[in-house]
Design a protein around this motif. Sequence first.
Motif, PDB file in Angstrom:
ATOM      1  N   UNK A 157       1.753 -81.685  -6.343  1.00 20.21           N
ATOM      2  CA  UNK A 157       1.314 -82.990  -5.852  1.00 20.21           C
ATOM      3  C   UNK A 157       1.574 -84.076  -6.889  1.00 20.21           C
ATOM      4  N   UNK A 158       1.371 -83.745  -8.164  1.00 20.76           N
ATOM      5  CA  UNK A 158       1.638 -84.711  -9.224  1.00 20.76           C
ATOM      6  C   UNK A 158       3.118 -85.041  -9.333  1.00 20.76           C
ATOM      7  N   UNK A 159       3.968 -84.020  -9.245  1.00 21.32           N
ATOM      8  CA  UNK A 159       5.408 -84.243  -9.305  1.00 21.32           C
ATOM      9  C   UNK A 159       5.877 -85.077  -8.112  1.00 21.32           C
ATOM     10  N   UNK A 160       5.398 -84.735  -6.937  1.00 28.93           N
ATOM     11  CA  UNK A 160       5.827 -85.463  -5.732  1.00 28.93           C
ATOM     12  C   UNK A 160       5.362 -86.908  -5.757  1.00 28.93           C
ATOM     13  N   UNK A 161       4.206 -87.152  -6.349  1.00 28.11           N
ATOM     14  CA  UNK A 161       3.712 -88.522  -6.447  1.00 28.11           C
ATOM     15  C   UNK A 161       4.645 -89.371  -7.308  1.00 28.11           C
TER      16      UNK A 161
ATOM     17  N   UNK B 228       5.895 -74.453  -8.046  1.00 29.41           N
ATOM     18  CA  UNK B 228       4.726 -75.087  -8.654  1.00 29.41           C
ATOM     19  C   UNK B 228       3.455 -74.761  -7.897  1.00 29.41           C
ATOM     20  N   UNK B 229       2.343 -74.801  -8.611  1.00 26.95           N
ATOM     21  CA  UNK B 229       1.054 -74.706  -7.938  1.00 26.95           C
ATOM     22  C   UNK B 229       0.848 -75.983  -7.127  1.00 26.95           C
ATOM     23  N   UNK B 230      -0.070 -75.933  -6.199  1.00 29.39           N
ATOM     24  CA  UNK B 230      -0.291 -77.076  -5.323  1.00 29.39           C
ATOM     25  C   UNK B 230      -0.646 -78.337  -6.109  1.00 29.39           C
ATOM     26  N   UNK B 231      -1.520 -78.200  -7.085  1.00 26.57           N
ATOM     27  CA  UNK B 231      -1.975 -79.361  -7.856  1.00 26.57           C
ATOM     28  C   UNK B 231      -0.834 -79.975  -8.655  1.00 26.57           C
TER      29      UNK B 231
END
Length: 237
Positions: free
Chosen positions: A141-145, A135-138
Amino acid sequence: MQDSFDATTLIFLALAVFVIWRLRSVLGQKTGTERSPFRPVERNRTDAPGARSEGDNVVRLPGADRAQPIPAQAAPRDWRGIAEPGSAVARGLEQIVQVEPAFEPRAFLEGAKSAYEAIVTAFATGDRKTLRALLSKEVCEGFERVISEREKRRETAETTFISIDKAEIVAVEVKNKVAQVTVRFLSNLITATRDAEGKVIDGNAETGVEVPDVWTFARTLGSRDPNWQLVATDAGG
C-alpha cells in the motif's frame, strides 16, 4: 486295491509321526522367548524403541543397530560466511532449520537479491501486479501510494541495476512460527526521475550511485507457500 491304499497310508502316517517327534527332540519346543521372524530385533522394555536412558538423547529404531545413531536434534550447523558462531543471527538460523531442515541461507540470499532487483524495478515502472506478489499488504500500500502520487504529477522513474555488491543477513527472528530475516543490501544503481517534459528532476540518468537498503522478509514456517514477502524497508548505512 483298497487294502493296499490303506496300508500305504498307514506307513506314511507312521513316518510323519516319527519325523515330527525327531524334529521336536532336536529343535526343542517354543518357550515364548524366541525372536519373531517379523521382528528380528527385540529389546527389553527398558530399551524399547522410543525409550531413553538417562543422558541418552538418541531414539533408536528397530534394525538401526548397523547404522549410525540418529540424534534427536542435529548439532549446530557451520554458518561461517553467513553468521558468526553463537551470534543472534546464528541462533535465529538454527530456529528456522529446526522447523525447516532444508532451509539454506546462501540460497535464501540469492533469492533475496533477485527479489530486491525485481521490486526496485517494479516500483520504478509502476508494476503493481509484481509488487502485490512480493510485498506484504502494508508495504505494498505504501509503494502504490507513492506510485499514484508520481503518476498524478506525470513523473516517470528510471532505474538500471549495475550490480548488487553485497547482501548479508543482519537479523533473524522467529516468533509463533513466523520467521523474519533482515538483509542489508549495497547496490550500484543508475536512478533518475523525470518530469512531464522528460527533464531529470531527481537523480542522475548517466552515473551510477551506491544505494544501501535494509529490507526484512517474512514467511510462516511449515506452510505450503514457499515464498517470502517483503514486510519492512529502511535505508541502510
